[in-house]
Motif scaffolding. Structure first.
Motif, PDB file in Angstrom:
ATOM      1  N   ASN A 166      89.437  44.405 -29.745  1.00 46.52           N
ATOM      2  CA  ASN A 166      89.032  43.115 -30.321  1.00 46.52           C
ATOM      3  C   ASN A 166      88.190  42.344 -29.307  1.00 46.52           C
ATOM      4  O   ASN A 166      87.949  42.810 -28.183  1.00 46.52           O
ATOM      5  N   ALA A 167      87.753  41.166 -29.723  1.00 42.44           N
ATOM      6  CA  ALA A 167      86.866  40.357 -28.873  1.00 42.44           C
ATOM      7  C   ALA A 167      87.558  39.890 -27.593  1.00 42.44           C
ATOM      8  O   ALA A 167      86.918  39.774 -26.546  1.00 42.44           O
ATOM      9  N   LEU A 168      88.863  39.616 -27.678  1.00 39.50           N
ATOM     10  CA  LEU A 168      89.597  39.183 -26.480  1.00 39.50           C
ATOM     11  C   LEU A 168      89.518  40.252 -25.395  1.00 39.50           C
ATOM     12  O   LEU A 168      89.201  39.958 -24.234  1.00 39.50           O
ATOM     13  N   ARG A 170      87.342  42.685 -25.192  1.00 42.37           N
ATOM     14  CA  ARG A 170      85.935  42.901 -24.816  1.00 42.37           C
ATOM     15  C   ARG A 170      85.430  41.816 -23.861  1.00 42.37           C
ATOM     16  O   ARG A 170      84.760  42.111 -22.860  1.00 42.37           O
ATOM     17  N   ASP A 171      85.777  40.557 -24.150  1.00 47.45           N
ATOM     18  CA  ASP A 171      85.205  39.445 -23.403  1.00 47.45           C
ATOM     19  C   ASP A 171      86.033  39.012 -22.194  1.00 47.45           C
ATOM     20  O   ASP A 171      85.477  38.523 -21.205  1.00 47.45           O
ATOM     21  N   GLU A 172      87.362  39.146 -22.276  1.00 50.51           N
ATOM     22  CA  GLU A 172      88.223  38.633 -21.200  1.00 50.51           C
ATOM     23  C   GLU A 172      88.930  39.735 -20.413  1.00 50.51           C
ATOM     24  O   GLU A 172      89.665  39.448 -19.466  1.00 50.51           O
ATOM     25  N   ASP A 173      88.704  40.994 -20.824  1.00 51.09           N
ATOM     26  CA  ASP A 173      89.272  42.133 -20.087  1.00 51.09           C
ATOM     27  C   ASP A 173      88.246  43.266 -20.098  1.00 51.09           C
ATOM     28  O   ASP A 173      88.555  44.410 -20.431  1.00 51.09           O
ATOM     29  N   ASP A 174      87.013  42.904 -19.745  1.00 45.95           N
ATOM     30  CA  ASP A 174      85.917  43.868 -19.911  1.00 45.95           C
ATOM     31  C   ASP A 174      86.088  45.112 -19.047  1.00 45.95           C
ATOM     32  O   ASP A 174      85.617  46.196 -19.408  1.00 45.95           O
ATOM     33  N   ASP A 175      86.811  44.994 -17.916  1.00 46.85           N
ATOM     34  CA  ASP A 175      87.043  46.177 -17.072  1.00 46.85           C
ATOM     35  C   ASP A 175      88.344  46.913 -17.418  1.00 46.85           C
ATOM     36  O   ASP A 175      88.671  47.928 -16.809  1.00 46.85           O
ATOM     37  N   GLY A 176      89.102  46.383 -18.399  1.00 50.05           N
ATOM     38  CA  GLY A 176      90.338  47.051 -18.828  1.00 50.05           C
ATOM     39  C   GLY A 176      91.515  46.852 -17.896  1.00 50.05           C
ATOM     40  O   GLY A 176      92.580  47.447 -18.091  1.00 50.05           O
ATOM     41  N   ARG A 177      91.360  45.987 -16.893  1.00 53.99           N
ATOM     42  CA  ARG A 177      92.423  45.837 -15.889  1.00 53.99           C
ATOM     43  C   ARG A 177      93.723  45.300 -16.492  1.00 53.99           C
ATOM     44  O   ARG A 177      94.811  45.772 -16.174  1.00 53.99           O
ATOM     45  N   TRP A 178      93.589  44.300 -17.370  1.00 58.69           N
ATOM     46  CA  TRP A 178      94.790  43.706 -17.988  1.00 58.69           C
ATOM     47  C   TRP A 178      95.508  44.714 -18.859  1.00 58.69           C
ATOM     48  O   TRP A 178      96.715  44.904 -18.735  1.00 58.69           O
ATOM     49  N   ARG A 179      94.789  45.388 -19.776  1.00 60.85           N
ATOM     50  CA  ARG A 179      95.469  46.300 -20.687  1.00 60.85           C
ATOM     51  C   ARG A 179      96.051  47.502 -19.955  1.00 60.85           C
ATOM     52  O   ARG A 179      97.094  48.023 -20.351  1.00 60.85           O
ATOM     53  N   LYS A 180      95.413  47.935 -18.868  1.00 62.19           N
ATOM     54  CA  LYS A 180      95.992  49.043 -18.088  1.00 62.19           C
ATOM     55  C   LYS A 180      97.279  48.583 -17.394  1.00 62.19           C
ATOM     56  O   LYS A 180      98.259  49.335 -17.330  1.00 62.19           O
ATOM     57  N   SER A 236      94.680  32.908 -33.773  1.00 65.07           N
ATOM     58  CA  SER A 236      93.905  34.148 -33.776  1.00 65.07           C
ATOM     59  C   SER A 236      93.774  34.703 -32.361  1.00 65.07           C
ATOM     60  O   SER A 236      93.947  35.913 -32.137  1.00 65.07           O
ATOM     61  N   ARG A 237      93.525  33.828 -31.400  1.00 66.73           N
ATOM     62  CA  ARG A 237      93.399  34.276 -30.007  1.00 66.73           C
ATOM     63  C   ARG A 237      94.747  34.767 -29.483  1.00 66.73           C
ATOM     64  O   ARG A 237      94.822  35.780 -28.785  1.00 66.73           O
ATOM     65  N   PHE A 238      95.816  34.041 -29.819  1.00 63.12           N
ATOM     66  CA  PHE A 238      97.161  34.431 -29.384  1.00 63.12           C
ATOM     67  C   PHE A 238      97.497  35.838 -29.887  1.00 63.12           C
ATOM     68  O   PHE A 238      97.945  36.700 -29.134  1.00 63.12           O
ATOM     69  N   LEU A 239      97.251  36.071 -31.179  1.00 63.12           N
ATOM     70  CA  LEU A 239      97.601  37.365 -31.767  1.00 63.12           C
ATOM     71  C   LEU A 239      96.760  38.503 -31.208  1.00 63.12           C
ATOM     72  O   LEU A 239      97.211  39.651 -31.175  1.00 63.12           O
ATOM     73  N   ALA A 240      95.558  38.196 -30.741  1.00 60.34           N
ATOM     74  CA  ALA A 240      94.702  39.233 -30.170  1.00 60.34           C
ATOM     75  C   ALA A 240      95.346  39.890 -28.946  1.00 60.34           C
ATOM     76  O   ALA A 240      95.077  41.056 -28.647  1.00 60.34           O
ATOM     77  N   HIS A 241      96.208  39.150 -28.246  1.00 59.30           N
ATOM     78  CA  HIS A 241      96.921  39.726 -27.097  1.00 59.30           C
ATOM     79  C   HIS A 241      97.821  40.892 -27.526  1.00 59.30           C
ATOM     80  O   HIS A 241      98.131  41.768 -26.722  1.00 59.30           O
ATOM     81  N   LEU A 245      98.937  46.894 -28.887  1.00 55.77           N
ATOM     82  CA  LEU A 245     100.266  47.517 -28.884  1.00 55.77           C
ATOM     83  C   LEU A 245     100.950  47.415 -30.243  1.00 55.77           C
ATOM     84  O   LEU A 245     101.802  48.243 -30.572  1.00 55.77           O
ATOM     85  N   SER A 246     100.570  46.425 -31.053  1.00 56.53           N
ATOM     86  CA  SER A 246     101.108  46.351 -32.414  1.00 56.53           C
ATOM     87  C   SER A 246     100.617  47.535 -33.245  1.00 56.53           C
ATOM     88  O   SER A 246     101.384  48.173 -33.974  1.00 56.53           O
ATOM     89  N   ARG A 247      99.331  47.843 -33.136  1.00 55.06           N
ATOM     90  CA  ARG A 247      98.795  49.008 -33.844  1.00 55.06           C
ATOM     91  C   ARG A 247      99.455  50.292 -33.342  1.00 55.06           C
ATOM     92  O   ARG A 247      99.773  51.201 -34.125  1.00 55.06           O
ATOM     93  N   HIS A 248      99.672  50.358 -32.047  1.00 56.96           N
ATOM     94  CA  HIS A 248     100.354  51.512 -31.429  1.00 56.96           C
ATOM     95  C   HIS A 248     101.782  51.632 -31.968  1.00 56.96           C
ATOM     96  O   HIS A 248     102.251  52.728 -32.293  1.00 56.96           O
ATOM     97  N   ALA A 249     102.468  50.495 -32.103  1.00 56.16           N
ATOM     98  CA  ALA A 249     103.840  50.501 -32.624  1.00 56.16           C
ATOM     99  C   ALA A 249     103.873  50.970 -34.081  1.00 56.16           C
ATOM    100  O   ALA A 249     104.719  51.789 -34.464  1.00 56.16           O
ATOM    101  N   LEU A 250     102.962  50.456 -34.884  1.00 56.19           N
ATOM    102  CA  LEU A 250     102.912  50.845 -36.301  1.00 56.19           C
ATOM    103  C   LEU A 250     102.709  52.346 -36.447  1.00 56.19           C
ATOM    104  O   LEU A 250     103.265  52.982 -37.346  1.00 56.19           O
TER     105      LEU A 250
END
Length: 275
Positions: A166-168, A170-180, A236-241, A245-250
């Motif tokens: 999502n945009a969050l 793409r724009d706030e974790d462009d290097d993937g550091r947070w999600r990793k 919308s921004r809150f849920l983007a966080h 993992l929600s899609r992964h859980a489903l």
């Protein structure tokens, strides 16, 4: 609302019937995990199950993963030290899992002399309530229900983390550091998952429905002028966080669950299966 209450009464009774033999035979508190994404009604179902279990003579404790969030000040420190997105509670790494494990370890020996307390999180103030307001157990429970949005979830393969969802991201974790980092934290949750004697998954039809359910909850809070209630943009921004993992859980939790409760888009139960 009456339909939901009636449905929960029937569902709680069915689930307790299914696990009754195992709960009765257990030599220690039976730990039942209740996993469901935001807005799926897991907290309400857990409360009904507790009431029904206690009417059967089983002292019951409900522990919510949400109550074990780190305080706002602790998350602020994480945001500065690790990544700004960690200001927002909810993702793996923002819960004090060691505390939850210590509560589970202490509950079998709970007594008047040695009460076992656990935190209560105030979402309105976005931090923990003072310890004087924490619930406590003064006797060993027969049943412990642990409920939370990510229960049972395993880390994603690293290859899955490359493309933003999502945009969050793409724009706030462009290097993937947070999600990793978040994905890596899930490893530390596995000892908790292994403590569960059984896992019940409340399965929503899809992420878009989950997003609508959670937004409806927030609209109710806004209508009541609740502190920190979010408008549509903030929601919308809150849920983007949580989307990744929600899609992964489903996609992954039904295969590892002991029981799966399937819901339609209006939260009506459409299926119930046991492994």
């Amino acid at each position: 609302m009456k339909d939901a209450s009636t449905q929960n009464l029937a569902l709680a009774g069915h689930l307790l019937d299914h696990y009754a033999g195992r709960i009765a035979r257990a030599q220690r508190p039976y730990i039942l995990g209740l996993s469901g994404l935001q807005g799926s009604g897991k907290s309400s179902l857990a409360r009904v199950m507790k009431t029904q279990a206690e009417s059967r003579g089983w002292p019951t404790v409900v522990l919510s993963l949400d109550d074990f969030y780190y305080s706002r000040s602790e998350r602020e420190a994480m945001a500065q030290d690790i990544h700004p997105l960690l200001r927002t509670r909810g993702v793996p790494g923002t819960h004090e899992i060691e505390l939850l494990l210590s509560v589970l370890a202490a509950l079998p020996n709970a007594s008047e002399k040695l009460p076992v307390a656990w935190p209560r999180f105030d979402k309105g103030r976005d931090t923990r309530m003072p310890p004087s307001r924490w619930p406590k157990a003064t006797r060993p429970p027969k049943l412990v229900i642990v409920e939370g949005w990510a229960l049972g979830l395993k880390p994603q393969p690293l290859a899955a983390l490359g493309t933003p969802v999502n945009a969050l991201e793409r724009d706030e974790d462009d290097d993937g550091r947070w999600r990793k980092w978040v994905n890596k934290q899930l490893r530390g949750y596995q000892p908790l998952w292994r403590k569960l004697d059984a896992l019940i998954v409340l399965q929503a039809p899809g992420w878009d429905v989950v997003r609508r359910w959670r937004s409806e909850t927030e609209q109710d809070l806004l209508a009541r002028r609740a502190p920190l209630a979010m408008d549509a943009e903030a929601m919308s921004r809150f849920l983007a966080h949580f989307e990744r993992l929600s899609r992964h859980a489903l996609a992954t939790l039904p295969a590892i669950a002991d029981s799966v409760v399937e819901y339609d888009s209006e939260r009506h139960v459409t299926g119930l299966g046991h492994d």
